[in-house]
Design a protein around this motif. Structure first.
Motif, PDB file in Angstrom:
ATOM      1  N   PRO A  18     -17.283  34.239 -21.438  1.00  0.00           N
ATOM      2  CA  PRO A  18     -18.686  33.499 -22.077  1.00  0.00           C
ATOM      3  C   PRO A  18     -18.145  32.351 -20.850  1.00  0.00           C
ATOM      4  CG  PRO A  18     -17.947  33.987 -23.846  1.00  0.00           C
ATOM      5  CD  PRO A  18     -16.979  34.958 -22.594  1.00  0.00           C
ATOM      6  N   GLU A  19     -16.683  31.890 -21.263  1.00  0.00           N
ATOM      7  CA  GLU A  19     -16.515  30.681 -20.462  1.00  0.00           C
ATOM      8  C   GLU A  19     -16.010  30.802 -18.874  1.00  0.00           C
ATOM      9  OE1 GLU A  19     -15.819  28.318 -22.800  1.00  0.00           O
ATOM     10  OE2 GLU A  19     -16.204  30.068 -24.100  1.00  0.00           O
ATOM     11  N   THR A  20     -16.569  31.879 -18.124  1.00  0.00           N
ATOM     12  CA  THR A  20     -15.742  32.309 -17.333  1.00  0.00           C
ATOM     13  C   THR A  20     -16.796  30.643 -16.076  1.00  0.00           C
ATOM     14  OG1 THR A  20     -14.350  33.883 -17.763  1.00  0.00           O
ATOM     15  CG2 THR A  20     -15.472  33.659 -15.015  1.00  0.00           C
ATOM     16  N   ARG A  21     -16.465  30.413 -14.994  1.00  0.00           N
ATOM     17  CA  ARG A  21     -17.125  29.333 -14.627  1.00  0.00           C
ATOM     18  C   ARG A  21     -17.999  30.347 -13.429  1.00  0.00           C
ATOM     19  NH1 ARG A  21     -13.570  25.736 -12.184  1.00  0.00           N
ATOM     20  NH2 ARG A  21     -15.691  24.297 -12.444  1.00  0.00           N
ATOM     21  N   LEU A  22     -19.258  29.900 -12.839  1.00  0.00           N
ATOM     22  CA  LEU A  22     -19.867  30.446 -12.437  1.00  0.00           C
ATOM     23  C   LEU A  22     -20.646  28.388 -11.293  1.00  0.00           C
ATOM     24  CD1 LEU A  22     -22.190  33.066 -13.984  1.00  0.00           C
ATOM     25  CD2 LEU A  22     -20.749  33.063 -12.197  1.00  0.00           C
ATOM     26  N   LEU A  23     -20.112  28.941  -9.929  1.00  0.00           N
ATOM     27  CA  LEU A  23     -20.627  27.762  -9.103  1.00  0.00           C
ATOM     28  C   LEU A  23     -21.265  28.077  -7.940  1.00  0.00           C
ATOM     29  CD1 LEU A  23     -17.468  27.373  -9.256  1.00  0.00           C
ATOM     30  CD2 LEU A  23     -17.797  25.498 -10.060  1.00  0.00           C
ATOM     31  N   SER A  24     -22.191  26.929  -8.345  1.00  0.00           N
ATOM     32  CA  SER A  24     -23.322  26.656  -7.052  1.00  0.00           C
ATOM     33  C   SER A  24     -24.117  25.536  -6.505  1.00  0.00           C
ATOM     34  CB  SER A  24     -24.900  27.526  -8.250  1.00  0.00           C
ATOM     35  OG  SER A  24     -25.625  27.379  -7.679  1.00  0.00           O
ATOM     36  N   ARG A  25     -23.550  25.968  -5.234  1.00  0.00           N
ATOM     37  CA  ARG A  25     -24.082  24.608  -4.004  1.00  0.00           C
ATOM     38  C   ARG A  25     -25.530  24.817  -3.713  1.00  0.00           C
ATOM     39  NH1 ARG A  25     -25.063  25.150   1.534  1.00  0.00           N
ATOM     40  NH2 ARG A  25     -24.408  23.508   2.058  1.00  0.00           N
ATOM     41  N   THR A  26     -25.548  24.254  -4.242  1.00  0.00           N
ATOM     42  CA  THR A  26     -27.506  23.458  -4.579  1.00  0.00           C
ATOM     43  C   THR A  26     -27.582  22.510  -3.569  1.00  0.00           C
ATOM     44  OG1 THR A  26     -27.877  21.948  -6.030  1.00  0.00           O
ATOM     45  CG2 THR A  26     -27.667  24.580  -6.667  1.00  0.00           C
ATOM     46  N   ARG A  27     -29.334  22.463  -3.078  1.00  0.00           N
ATOM     47  CA  ARG A  27     -29.486  21.047  -1.991  1.00  0.00           C
ATOM     48  C   ARG A  27     -29.013  19.621  -3.486  1.00  0.00           C
ATOM     49  NH1 ARG A  27     -35.444  20.968  -0.470  1.00  0.00           N
ATOM     50  NH2 ARG A  27     -35.840  20.769  -2.668  1.00  0.00           N
ATOM     51  N   ASP A  28     -29.281  19.789  -4.412  1.00  0.00           N
ATOM     52  CA  ASP A  28     -28.986  18.377  -5.259  1.00  0.00           C
ATOM     53  C   ASP A  28     -27.638  18.467  -5.686  1.00  0.00           C
ATOM     54  OD1 ASP A  28     -31.813  18.475  -5.234  1.00  0.00           O
ATOM     55  OD2 ASP A  28     -31.906  19.708  -7.102  1.00  0.00           O
ATOM     56  N   ILE A  30     -23.361  20.508  -6.365  1.00  0.00           N
ATOM     57  CA  ILE A  30     -22.577  21.725  -6.758  1.00  0.00           C
ATOM     58  C   ILE A  30     -22.962  21.246  -8.485  1.00  0.00           C
ATOM     59  CG2 ILE A  30     -20.963  23.230  -7.145  1.00  0.00           C
ATOM     60  CD1 ILE A  30     -20.279  22.147  -5.073  1.00  0.00           C
ATOM     61  N   VAL A  31     -23.712  22.947  -8.815  1.00  0.00           N
ATOM     62  CA  VAL A  31     -24.304  23.214 -10.450  1.00  0.00           C
ATOM     63  C   VAL A  31     -22.745  24.277 -10.595  1.00  0.00           C
ATOM     64  CG1 VAL A  31     -26.090  24.279 -11.711  1.00  0.00           C
ATOM     65  CG2 VAL A  31     -26.690  23.117  -9.691  1.00  0.00           C
ATOM     66  N   ASP A  32     -22.398  23.444 -12.124  1.00  0.00           N
ATOM     67  CA  ASP A  32     -21.216  24.086 -12.816  1.00  0.00           C
ATOM     68  C   ASP A  32     -21.586  24.761 -13.984  1.00  0.00           C
ATOM     69  OD1 ASP A  32     -18.987  24.761 -13.765  1.00  0.00           O
ATOM     70  OD2 ASP A  32     -17.134  22.696 -12.887  1.00  0.00           O
ATOM     71  N   THR A  33     -22.074  25.837 -13.887  1.00  0.00           N
ATOM     72  CA  THR A  33     -22.036  26.332 -15.419  1.00  0.00           C
ATOM     73  C   THR A  33     -21.016  28.222 -15.458  1.00  0.00           C
ATOM     74  OG1 THR A  33     -23.636  28.454 -16.070  1.00  0.00           O
ATOM     75  CG2 THR A  33     -24.077  27.237 -13.763  1.00  0.00           C
ATOM     76  N   SER A  34     -21.431  28.956 -16.732  1.00  0.00           N
ATOM     77  CA  SER A  34     -20.531  29.211 -17.128  1.00  0.00           C
ATOM     78  C   SER A  34     -21.347  30.815 -17.391  1.00  0.00           C
ATOM     79  CB  SER A  34     -19.978  29.338 -18.350  1.00  0.00           C
ATOM     80  OG  SER A  34     -21.187  29.454 -19.756  1.00  0.00           O
ATOM     81  N   TYR A  35     -20.589  32.180 -17.457  1.00  0.00           N
ATOM     82  CA  TYR A  35     -21.448  33.217 -17.733  1.00  0.00           C
ATOM     83  C   TYR A  35     -22.372  33.222 -18.817  1.00  0.00           C
ATOM     84  CZ  TYR A  35     -19.697  35.993 -14.019  1.00  0.00           C
ATOM     85  OH  TYR A  35     -18.802  36.334 -13.303  1.00  0.00           O
ATOM     86  N   GLY A  36     -21.611  32.105 -20.153  1.00  0.00           N
ATOM     87  CA  GLY A  36     -22.469  31.993 -21.783  1.00  0.00           C
ATOM     88  C   GLY A  36     -23.410  31.358 -21.583  1.00  0.00           C
ATOM     89  N   GLU A  37     -24.095  30.555 -20.207  1.00  0.00           N
ATOM     90  CA  GLU A  37     -25.001  29.833 -19.892  1.00  0.00           C
ATOM     91  C   GLU A  37     -25.985  30.881 -18.719  1.00  0.00           C
ATOM     92  OE1 GLU A  37     -25.683  25.565 -18.129  1.00  0.00           O
ATOM     93  OE2 GLU A  37     -23.723  25.983 -19.489  1.00  0.00           O
ATOM     94  N   PHE A  38     -25.464  31.744 -18.654  1.00  0.00           N
ATOM     95  CA  PHE A  38     -26.041  32.240 -17.522  1.00  0.00           C
ATOM     96  C   PHE A  38     -26.549  32.849 -18.252  1.00  0.00           C
ATOM     97  CE2 PHE A  38     -25.041  36.885 -15.538  1.00  0.00           C
ATOM     98  CZ  PHE A  38     -26.095  36.974 -15.295  1.00  0.00           C
ATOM     99  N   GLY A  64     -34.604  34.014  -0.542  1.00  0.00           N
ATOM    100  CA  GLY A  64     -33.953  32.904  -0.872  1.00  0.00           C
ATOM    101  C   GLY A  64     -32.471  33.245  -0.061  1.00  0.00           C
ATOM    102  N   TRP A  65     -31.443  32.205  -0.746  1.00  0.00           N
ATOM    103  CA  TRP A  65     -30.429  31.848  -0.608  1.00  0.00           C
ATOM    104  C   TRP A  65     -29.222  32.661  -1.774  1.00  0.00           C
ATOM    105  CZ3 TRP A  65     -27.902  31.879   4.443  1.00  0.00           C
ATOM    106  CH2 TRP A  65     -28.998  31.115   6.079  1.00  0.00           C
ATOM    107  N   ASN A  66     -27.972  32.009  -1.331  1.00  0.00           N
ATOM    108  CA  ASN A  66     -26.959  32.853  -2.741  1.00  0.00           C
ATOM    109  C   ASN A  66     -26.515  31.755  -3.824  1.00  0.00           C
ATOM    110  OD1 ASN A  66     -26.572  33.843  -0.321  1.00  0.00           O
ATOM    111  ND2 ASN A  66     -24.258  34.219  -0.945  1.00  0.00           N
ATOM    112  N   HIS A  67     -27.879  31.971  -4.862  1.00  0.00           N
ATOM    113  CA  HIS A  67     -26.620  30.846  -5.947  1.00  0.00           C
ATOM    114  C   HIS A  67     -27.046  30.785  -6.631  1.00  0.00           C
ATOM    115  CE1 HIS A  67     -31.722  29.964  -5.655  1.00  0.00           C
ATOM    116  NE2 HIS A  67     -31.351  30.037  -4.533  1.00  0.00           N
ATOM    117  N   HIS A  68     -26.904  30.224  -8.314  1.00  0.00           N
ATOM    118  CA  HIS A  68     -27.291  30.928  -9.617  1.00  0.00           C
ATOM    119  C   HIS A  68     -28.502  31.303  -9.410  1.00  0.00           C
ATOM    120  CE1 HIS A  68     -28.699  26.311 -10.320  1.00  0.00           C
ATOM    121  NE2 HIS A  68     -28.540  26.455 -11.532  1.00  0.00           N
TER     122      HIS A  68
END
Ligand code: AMP
Length: 539
Positions: A18-28, A30-38, A64-68
């Motif tokens: 759950p702590e492992t990070r998922l990062l996502s580049r968006t127009r706004d 980098i969104v930094d999230t985790s599997y828990g939040e996912f 759409g493109w590649n993002h969270h």
């Protein structure tokens, strides 16, 4: 025993990492999230879909493109019992409308910016009820659009008990592939197929993805499930970095440097671009261990440069939409450990060894299996639990492209004594430029619709950066004085396709060679023009 569905692909990372990070580049940014939040967000999206009665029997199109948010939809759609249909944002308007209609998508999840503008422009032609804009807010618009984040915010996450029941044969995914003639063809994936393929991709004989990897899938999520990374890397619990809308080489480099990416994947053009960028501006690729290159043949020069200059291994892979992407990877066998480098490259530049779970035949024109001698060529046929046995709604293609449960790939290959497949030709008359298909026949028809053109034949010509670019040859009418510029303008006006479809050159010739049955002899034309080793100018 439970069915083979993607549910455990969701369970594992959300419970074990759950702590492992998922990062996502968006127009706004980098969104930094985790599997828990996912996990929580997917459950909320599932609740929002259920509130709207979406589930079994429905199709959710994504554009759409590649993002969270796209990753979350990759899970919520099939976990709800619905089918996720990923649509290529780079297609021309006609093809987009055709694909959405053909698939009968009920709702579209669309990226803000250009993708949304495209859907808004085409709205009156699209038989879709509403749009979810994969963003914080939805733009001002006349169409029925809701913001993704509003959907997530409005519903409480559902519990495990509330999750819909799934069966392994439920359709879970869908992706269209370019047809040689006519319209794109729909390819459907069931839960069981995704399960089988993601497992195959995760193994060491596949792409060997583990929890230790920091994976950046560059291959777009609208292309064959981004080569399965959203399922395989998530299941593995790997850290993931999603590079967002149309990432440039500079964007990719920044993400590699910032997040310590160890493994990434995409078509050769992307990695050639990155090399050029690093040559010009410098850059730190020291975290990178592996680049998976496929979709078109990986140039040996590029492979060597990554290895020599950056200590990065290029894993050359082959696959198709019909095989759910990765179907072979080229690595020298263990017993080659001590052979010299050039012998290893002999193998590595081939398309490689079939992935575990698949079987192949290589069949010549007489229907006979060819010898594995690295010389005899035939069409590659493959079968396995992740390979389709029919297209959606295409009786003619189903008759032509399958033999029982064998898929006829249209790739002409040799197999050497060690079992390494090498593509030597393509039976399908299409051009692959920068990982995207261009139909030669569509270009020929558009050219021949011009009264000044008697005949037109289009072939793919090798290109250093794009792998292939279209070259058109035309025989013009005797009284015609149309020149290349006029023919190009005609194509621009009449061809409902993006600019990158336009041939780099339209060459007037006296005649186009024909086969005994009167078809264009494309190989004869290639020989006459001596183009196989030539390179076209940059487009
Ligand atoms: P697509 O369905 O768009 O993924 O395209 C699949 C086709 O791309 C294959 O049938 C091949 O013709 C081509 N292709 C994929 N990977 C490679 C590769 N590594 N080398 C050469 N051609 C490839």
């Amino acid at each position: 025993m439970t069915d083979l569905t993607i549910r455990p692909f969701f369970w594992r990372p959300t419970n074990l990492f759950p702590e492992t990070r998922l990062l996502s580049r968006t127009r706004d940014g980098i969104v930094d999230t985790s599997y828990g939040e996912f996990g929580t967000r997917v459950r909320s999206l599932l609740a929002a879909l259920a509130d709207r009665d979406f589930g079994s029997g429905d199709r959710i199109g994504t554009f759409g493109w590649n993002h969270h948010r796209h990753l979350e939809t990759y899970y919520a759609a099939p976990l709800s019992g619905a089918q996720l249909h990923t649509i290529n944002v780079q297609l021309g308007d006609d093809d987009i409308v055709f694909i959405v209609e053909d698939a009968g998508d009920d709702i579209l999840f669309v990226d803000p910016g250009e993708p949304f503008e495209t859907i808004e422009r085409l709205w009156s032609d699209l038989p879709v009820e509403r749009v979810v804009v994969m963003d914080e807010t939805a733009p001002e618009t006349d169409i029925d659009a809701v913001a993704y984040e509003d959907l997530i915010a409005e519903s409480d996450p559902i519990t495990d008990e509330e999750m819909p029941d799934l069966e392994e044969d439920f359709p879970a995914g869908m992706c269209y592939t370019s047809g040689t003639t006519g319209r794109p063809k729909g390819v459907e994936y069931t839960h069981k197929m995704i399960y089988a393929h993601a497992m195959m991709v995760m193994t060491p004989a596949g792409l060997d993805i583990s929890e230790r990897d920091v994976v950046m899938p560059v291959v777009p999520m609208f292309h064959v499930n981004s080569w399965e990374f959203p399922y395989a890397a998530t299941m593995a619990g790997a850290t993931q970095v999603y590079p967002g809308p149309s990432p440039s080489a500079a964007d990719l480099l920044e993400l590699i440097e910032r997040e310590g990416v160890t493994m990434t994947a995409g078509v050769p053009t992307v990695w050639i671009d990155l090399l050029e960028h690093v040559d010009e501006h410098g850059g730190d690729l020291s975290s990178l261990e592996r680049v998976v290159v496929g979709g078109s043949a990986a140039p040996e020069e590029m492979m060597r440069r990554y290895e020599d200059e950056f200590d990065v291994t290029v894993e050359h892979a082959w696959g198709m939409t019909e095989t759910m992407s990765i179907g072979s990877v080229s690595r020298p066998k263990a017993r080659m450990d001590d052979v010299d480098r050039s012998q290893k490259y002999e193998k590595r530049r081939k398309q490689g060894l079939l992935s575990p779970g698949l079987e192949m035949r290589v069949v010549d024109d007489d229907g006979e299996d060819v010898a594995w001698d690295g010389e005899a060529a035939g069409e590659l046929w493959v079968r396995g639990p992740s390979v389709i046995t029919e297209y959606y709604n295409r009786p003619q293609a189903n008759e032509d492209d399958f033999e029982g449960n064998w898929l006829k790939t249209g790739d002409i290959v040799t197999v050497d004594e060690d079992g390494y497949v090498e593509i030597v030709d393509r039976a399908k008359d299409v051009i692959k430029s920068g990982g995207e298909w261009i139909s030669s026949i569509a270009l020929e028809n558009a050219l021949m619709a011009n009264p000044d053109v008697v005949e037109a034949a289009v072939i793919g010509v090798p290109h250093e950066k794009w792998q292939e670019r279209p070259l058109a040859t035309v025989v013009t009418a005797e009284e015609s004085d149309s020149d290349e510029d006029q023919l190009r303008a005609h194509l621009e006006e009449t061809l409902d396709q993006p600019d990158w479809w336009l041939p780099d050159e339209i060459r007037t010739v006296d005649r186009i060679p024909k086969t005994a049955t009167g078809k264009f002899d494309k190989q004869g034309l290639r020989d006459e023009l001596d183009v196989d080793d030539a390179e076209t100018a940059d487009r």
